[in-house]
Write an enzyme that holds these catalytic residues in place. Structure first.
Site, short mmCIF file in Angstrom:
data_model
loop_
_atom_site.label_atom_id
_atom_site.label_comp_id
_atom_site.label_asym_id
_atom_site.label_seq_id
_atom_site.Cartn_x
_atom_site.Cartn_y
_atom_site.Cartn_z
N LYS A 25 -29.17 80.46 -6.61
CA LYS A 25 -30.35 79.67 -6.26
C LYS A 25 -31.35 79.60 -7.41
CE LYS A 25 -30.31 80.30 -1.22
NZ LYS A 25 -29.19 81.25 -1.08
N CYS A 84 -30.72 78.23 7.34
CA CYS A 84 -30.08 78.39 6.03
C CYS A 84 -28.73 79.10 6.10
CB CYS A 84 -31.02 79.12 5.08
SG CYS A 84 -32.62 78.28 4.94
N PHE A 136 -33.95 81.12 8.94
CA PHE A 136 -35.07 81.23 9.87
C PHE A 136 -34.52 81.39 11.29
CE2 PHE A 136 -38.40 78.63 7.25
CZ PHE A 136 -38.44 79.65 6.32
N HIS A 193 -28.11 85.90 -0.92
CA HIS A 193 -28.99 84.84 -0.41
C HIS A 193 -30.10 84.60 -1.44
CE1 HIS A 193 -30.60 82.12 2.51
NE2 HIS A 193 -31.72 82.81 2.64
N HIS A 225 -32.75 76.11 -3.33
CA HIS A 225 -32.26 76.49 -2.00
C HIS A 225 -31.90 75.22 -1.23
CE1 HIS A 225 -31.60 78.40 1.67
NE2 HIS A 225 -32.74 79.07 1.84
N GLU A 271 -32.70 92.29 1.07
CA GLU A 271 -31.29 92.11 0.79
C GLU A 271 -30.76 93.20 -0.14
OE1 GLU A 271 -28.05 88.56 -0.11
OE2 GLU A 271 -30.18 88.20 -0.52
#
Length: 421
Positions: free
Chosen positions: A339, A167, A407, A307, A344, A318
């Protein structure tokens, strides 16, 4: 060596909330959700039955039948977004353009998953007859091929490749393009990301990880970052492409300038296969690296496009990272997770959120984080921070920072700022 300045001179977008930049931006400011029941396949037996799909896209509107056969859906999206961005920049009409110094870096976290699924399914069902694959199987599937198609479409002979870091992929693409220009290795870079993983393998795979929201009764409110009732991310798809250009090159051809790329930072969590570090250590390092690269202080940032995936652990870590990096200034920032509206977009998400950051800087307005209720509070989230809940907010935005984490522990942060002579 004096580094060259890099500006944004073109934008293109094909997203779950709009099939061009203006529509996407207007819907983001209005707090429109792109989530709805899945139409790409019959998802009735899946734990998650909704996603943020691109709406009203027909390949025949953009490609002849022969060309369409060579393109996975993710590459189709990339080609359309690139066409918009190139047109927006005015590059296609520039007869003096040195195409040897124009490159393409378009990211994908997964690539041609539709194609892989179709071909693997055929082989599995017909194995007794021996393998029989489409000759376009490999070149449709690989995650770098969107960049290749774009360069062939326009005859751009500069640096050409894709970046793959889950991502964080398209933030890495933007940083790579930025570096090539400021080091003098290219004049213009077409960069961004594309993804199309809303298919049985994509949804089923993320379901197996318990990563997706299963709020099937209310898809449009399922992505709710920083709310206590969040239960996973919502899958999105699409493509966003930005034209990055060396400042003097842009000025010489009279290009419009949206904003300036100030810096980029990268890091690794080195912690877990899929989870972010619980204290946000990798995020802290990426943001600090970006600020140092830009020669900026935390106080110079007015907006963070986080994010913010609407996952339990990720949102908390975060927030911790932002408070560590920005200190008291964190409470003067606007923070938002777009998002909540777009879902996403995996490998394309960084490019979409970089575009939102550019538009925020250009227009002095911050898009919202939607789907939050005042009584839906997580004791681990500091609500003294301004998450721009539910409504866009007008404010001066001198500079915006955009985070993407993937990831494998990949972290990439991009900073954009107002262009000034």
């Amino acid at each position: 060596m004096e580094l060259k300045r890099v500006v944004v001179t073109g934008l293109g977008a094909l997203t779950p909330i709009g099939n061009d930049v203006d529509t996407t931006w207007a819907n983001a400011l209005a707090g429109v959700s792109g989530a709805a029941p899945i139409t790409h396949f019959d998802a009735s037996k899946f734990k998650t039955q909704f996603a943020c799909e691109v709406k009203g896209f027909n390949a025949a509107d953009h490609f002849d039948r022969k060309k369409a056969r060579t393109l996975d859906l993710y590459a189709q999206y990339a080609m359309v977004a690139a066409e918009q961005a190139v047109a927006d920049s005015g590059l296609e009409n520039d007869e003096t353009l040195d195409k040897n110094r124009v490159g393409v870096i378009v990211a994908a976290g997964i690539g041609g998953l539709h194609t892989f699924e179709e071909e693997a399914g055929y082989y599995a069902m017909n194995a007794e007859n021996g393998p029989k694959y489409n000759p376009f199987f490999i070149p449709k599937m690989i995650a770098d091929i969107a960049s290749g198609h774009i360069s062939m479409q326009y005859g751009y002979h500069g640096p050409n490749y894709g970046t793959v870091s889950a991502c964080a992929s398209s933030n890495n693409a933007i940083i790579s393009a930025f570096d090539l220009i400021r080091l003098g290795k290219a004049d213009v870079m077409v960069t961004g990301g594309a993804e199309a993983a809303i298919c049985p393998a994509g949804v089923g795979g993320f379901n197996a990880m318990h990563a997706l929201s299963t709020r099937n009764d209310s898809p449009e409110t399922a992505s709710r970052p920083f709310s206590a009732s969040r239960d996973g991310f919502v899958m999105g798809e699409g493509s966003v492409v930005l034209i990055l250009e060396e400042l003097e090159h842009a000025k010489a051809r009279g290009a419009k300038i949206y904003a300036e790329i100030a810096g980029g930072g990268m890091s690794a969590d080195a912690y877990h296969l899929t989870a972010t570090h619980p204290e946000g250590l990798g995020a802290i390092l990426a943001m600090n690296n970006a600020l140092n690269d830009a020669g900026m202080k935390p106080d110079d940032i007015d907006y963070i496009n986080v994010h913010g995936t609407s996952t339990t652990v990720g949102d908390i870590s975060e927030v911790k990272a932002i408070k560590e990096v920005f200190g008291d200034h964190a409470y003067k920032l606007n923070i938002s997770s777009t998002k909540s509206m777009t879902g996403h977009l995996l490998g394309a998400t960084g490019a979409l959120e970089a575009m939102f950051s550019v538009k925020a800087v250009q227009n002095d307005v911050v898009p919202p984080t939607i789907n939050h209720a005042d009584d839906d509070l997580d004791e681990n989230i500091d609500y003294e921070l301004n998450f721009t809940f539910n409504r866009a907010q007008n404010r001066p935005v001198r500079a915006a920072l955009s985070n993407s984490f993937g990831f494998g522990g990949h972290n990439a942060t991009v900073i954009v700022k107002k262009y000034e002579e």
